[in-house]
Design a protein around this motif. Structure first.
Motif, PDB file in Angstrom:
ATOM      1  N   THR A 203      13.065  16.161   9.778  1.00 47.24           N
ATOM      2  CA  THR A 203      11.511  15.833  10.061  1.00 47.24           C
ATOM      3  C   THR A 203      10.728  15.072   8.590  1.00 47.24           C
ATOM      4  O   THR A 203       9.768  14.289   8.911  1.00 47.24           O
ATOM      5  CB  THR A 203      10.920  17.077   9.983  1.00 47.24           C
ATOM      6  N   LEU A 204      11.102  15.595   7.653  1.00 48.36           N
ATOM      7  CA  LEU A 204      10.471  14.958   6.291  1.00 48.36           C
ATOM      8  C   LEU A 204      11.100  13.312   6.219  1.00 48.36           C
ATOM      9  O   LEU A 204      10.306  12.534   5.911  1.00 48.36           O
ATOM     10  CB  LEU A 204      11.202  15.698   5.015  1.00 48.36           C
ATOM     11  N   ASP A 205      12.176  13.144   6.799  1.00 48.70           N
ATOM     12  CA  ASP A 205      12.580  11.542   6.902  1.00 48.70           C
ATOM     13  C   ASP A 205      11.786  11.016   7.768  1.00 48.70           C
ATOM     14  O   ASP A 205      11.487   9.582   7.584  1.00 48.70           O
ATOM     15  CB  ASP A 205      14.045  11.855   7.104  1.00 48.70           C
ATOM     16  N   MET A 206      11.570  11.609   8.954  1.00 48.05           N
ATOM     17  CA  MET A 206      10.678  10.943   9.843  1.00 48.05           C
ATOM     18  C   MET A 206       9.304  10.610   9.269  1.00 48.05           C
ATOM     19  O   MET A 206       8.789   9.456   9.420  1.00 48.05           O
ATOM     20  CB  MET A 206      10.496  11.858  11.186  1.00 48.05           C
ATOM     21  N   ILE A 207       8.732  11.481   8.501  1.00 51.75           N
ATOM     22  CA  ILE A 207       7.591  11.159   7.762  1.00 51.75           C
ATOM     23  C   ILE A 207       7.559  10.022   6.975  1.00 51.75           C
ATOM     24  O   ILE A 207       6.927   9.194   6.686  1.00 51.75           O
ATOM     25  CB  ILE A 207       6.841  12.551   7.034  1.00 51.75           C
ATOM     26  N   ARG A 208       8.684  10.144   6.282  1.00 52.33           N
ATOM     27  CA  ARG A 208       8.851   8.677   5.097  1.00 52.33           C
ATOM     28  C   ARG A 208       8.999   7.667   5.882  1.00 52.33           C
ATOM     29  O   ARG A 208       8.702   6.927   5.300  1.00 52.33           O
ATOM     30  CB  ARG A 208      10.183   9.365   4.458  1.00 52.33           C
ATOM     31  N   SER A 209       9.456   7.572   6.877  1.00 54.62           N
ATOM     32  CA  SER A 209       9.581   6.231   7.725  1.00 54.62           C
ATOM     33  C   SER A 209       8.469   5.661   8.082  1.00 54.62           C
ATOM     34  O   SER A 209       8.642   4.396   8.263  1.00 54.62           O
ATOM     35  CB  SER A 209      10.652   6.677   8.886  1.00 54.62           C
ATOM     36  N   PHE A 210       7.347   6.375   8.164  1.00 54.13           N
ATOM     37  CA  PHE A 210       5.907   5.740   8.317  1.00 54.13           C
ATOM     38  C   PHE A 210       5.650   5.234   6.898  1.00 54.13           C
ATOM     39  O   PHE A 210       4.674   4.152   7.158  1.00 54.13           O
ATOM     40  CB  PHE A 210       5.050   6.581   9.003  1.00 54.13           C
ATOM     41  N   ASP A 211       5.998   5.268   5.798  1.00 52.49           N
ATOM     42  CA  ASP A 211       5.719   4.640   4.682  1.00 52.49           C
ATOM     43  C   ASP A 211       4.335   4.976   4.236  1.00 52.49           C
ATOM     44  O   ASP A 211       3.649   4.023   3.992  1.00 52.49           O
ATOM     45  CB  ASP A 211       6.173   2.955   4.699  1.00 52.49           C
ATOM     46  N   PRO A 212       3.959   5.971   4.316  1.00 51.33           N
ATOM     47  CA  PRO A 212       2.533   6.533   4.325  1.00 51.33           C
ATOM     48  C   PRO A 212       2.115   6.005   2.828  1.00 51.33           C
ATOM     49  O   PRO A 212       2.717   6.429   1.834  1.00 51.33           O
ATOM     50  CB  PRO A 212       2.048   7.969   4.529  1.00 51.33           C
ATOM     51  N   ARG A 213       0.762   5.712   2.737  1.00 55.24           N
ATOM     52  CA  ARG A 213       0.331   5.569   1.396  1.00 55.24           C
ATOM     53  C   ARG A 213      -0.622   6.545   0.783  1.00 55.24           C
ATOM     54  O   ARG A 213      -1.091   6.499  -0.381  1.00 55.24           O
ATOM     55  CB  ARG A 213      -0.332   4.144   1.316  1.00 55.24           C
ATOM     56  N   ALA A 214      -0.953   7.313   1.784  1.00 50.58           N
ATOM     57  CA  ALA A 214      -1.556   8.714   1.308  1.00 50.58           C
ATOM     58  C   ALA A 214      -1.114   9.981   2.392  1.00 50.58           C
ATOM     59  O   ALA A 214      -0.911   9.478   3.542  1.00 50.58           O
ATOM     60  CB  ALA A 214      -3.121   8.446   1.285  1.00 50.58           C
ATOM     61  N   ILE A 215      -1.193  11.059   1.976  1.00 52.46           N
ATOM     62  CA  ILE A 215      -1.153  12.000   2.871  1.00 52.46           C
ATOM     63  C   ILE A 215      -1.954  13.287   2.398  1.00 52.46           C
ATOM     64  O   ILE A 215      -2.171  13.570   1.341  1.00 52.46           O
ATOM     65  CB  ILE A 215       0.461  12.632   2.686  1.00 52.46           C
ATOM     66  N   ALA A 216      -2.534  13.950   3.521  1.00 56.34           N
ATOM     67  CA  ALA A 216      -3.084  15.173   3.062  1.00 56.34           C
ATOM     68  C   ALA A 216      -1.975  16.207   3.632  1.00 56.34           C
ATOM     69  O   ALA A 216      -1.913  16.500   4.636  1.00 56.34           O
ATOM     70  CB  ALA A 216      -4.117  15.320   3.997  1.00 56.34           C
ATOM     71  N   PRO A 217      -1.496  16.883   2.628  1.00 52.04           N
ATOM     72  CA  PRO A 217      -0.462  17.855   2.833  1.00 52.04           C
ATOM     73  C   PRO A 217      -1.243  19.214   3.419  1.00 52.04           C
ATOM     74  O   PRO A 217      -2.266  19.363   3.436  1.00 52.04           O
ATOM     75  CB  PRO A 217       0.099  18.219   1.354  1.00 52.04           C
TER      76      PRO A 217
END
Length: 316
Positions: A203-217
């Motif tokens: 699931t973390l890999d899926m998040i990384r695949s979007f290449d976000p430039r910012a995240i609210a964790p």
């Protein structure tokens, strides 16, 4: 209970920060307490995470009103945990969104989670008298849905199991910003008591695949910039793997829950003992990892009786 949870004595007020992480996108953070997110559209506002009580939710609303007077039209709840959802009534949002799986977990174990968290984290439930009851969504989805706040598009997605079976994220493509809930944490321990260790990395890999430039964790500071985003994803992965690996080794040789606890402390204390809520999360994390390593796929429901049973085993 024979032993008190670390969070029971944590009554110190946390400093609130309200950080713009993209155009009209904000992260409400409080030194490791549960975060909320704010997405401002053309005509209305979407809130991500409700907080534990209407009183705490009012603090989010105060910050929102510092930057916009647009009405709050949508409340998105990334998962079912009490500290995330029970403040929902304060927003008066006509649309409350969860995944199908998260709604099912409210039905199955929402009251037990409320009862458990109320006892373990008293500071987060100040003003609990105003909670009208369990929070249910008005709208659910299985894998993906899109909401338009005027022209602003928000994609809500279930990318896989991690912190719970029903986790969702909110992706704002016009700014490449993501609100991840507790799938990603920053200098805060992951709570894995309802988690799925073997799925979390994918699931973390899926998040990384979007290449976000910012995240609210889910907890911890807003993550601004690719380097900070990558560091938080890597740290979260390390935390989850460093918890599960030693437990799996203990289970493979037929070891006890107490042996698993000692193995996780040896692995994780040097790296994570200064993280927010680390001591609070540790017993739940070890217990869930021990179950998963023994083939129990669905996390067991936490109750006061189960807490007592767990502490008895951990104390040897």
């Amino acid at each position: 209970m024979s032993k008190q949870f670390a969070s029971a004595g944590d009554m110190a007020e946390k400093k609130i920060s309200f950080t713009e992480i993209g155009r009209d996108l904000w992260a409400f953070t409080a030194e490791g307490d549960p975060n909320s997110g704010v997405i401002i559209g053309d005509d209305s506002v979407m809130i991500i995470e409700a907080q534990a009580t209407p009183r705490l939710a009012s603090k989010v609303i105060e910050k929102v009103r510092e930057v916009t007077d647009k009405p709050i039209s949508h409340l998105v709840l990334t998962h079912y945990h009490a500290v995330r959802v029970l403040g929902a009534s304060a927003y008066n949002a006509p649309t409350i969104i969860m995944s199908d799986a998260a709604r099912g977990m409210v039905e199955e174990r929402g009251q037990e989670d409320w009862d458990s968290e109320f006892g373990r984290f008293p500071r987060l439930f100040q003003g609990h008298e105003s909670i009208p009851g369990l929070t249910y969504p008005t709208t659910t989805f299985s894998e993906r849905m899109t909401v338009y706040l005027g022209k602003r598009r928000v994609d809500l997605m279930h990318l896989g199991r991690a912190h719970t079976a029903g986790d969702i994220v909110a992706w704002v493509p016009d700014e490449d910003v993501m609100f991840t809930g507790d799938i990603v944490e920053y200098h805060s321990a992951c709570y894995c008591g309802d988690g799925h260790f073997n799925d979390w990395g994918d699931t973390l890999d899926m998040i990384r695949s979007f290449d976000p430039r910012a995240i609210a964790p889910g907890r911890g500071d807003a993550l601004i910039g690719y380097d900070m985003v990558e560091a938080a994803i890597a740290s979260t992965r390390d935390f989850v793997e460093s918890t599960y690996r030693p437990v799996a080794r203990v289970v493979a040789r037929g070891g006890s829950l107490k042996e698993a606890w000692d193995a996780v402390r040896a692995e994780c204390d040097p790296k994570f003992k200064d993280f927010a809520i680390y001591e609070h999360c540790l017993p739940f994390n070890v217990a869930r990892a021990y179950d998963e390593a023994r083939g129990i796929d669905t996390p067991r429901i936490w109750t006061a009786e189960r807490d007592r049973e767990m502490w008895a085993k951990l104390q040897g």
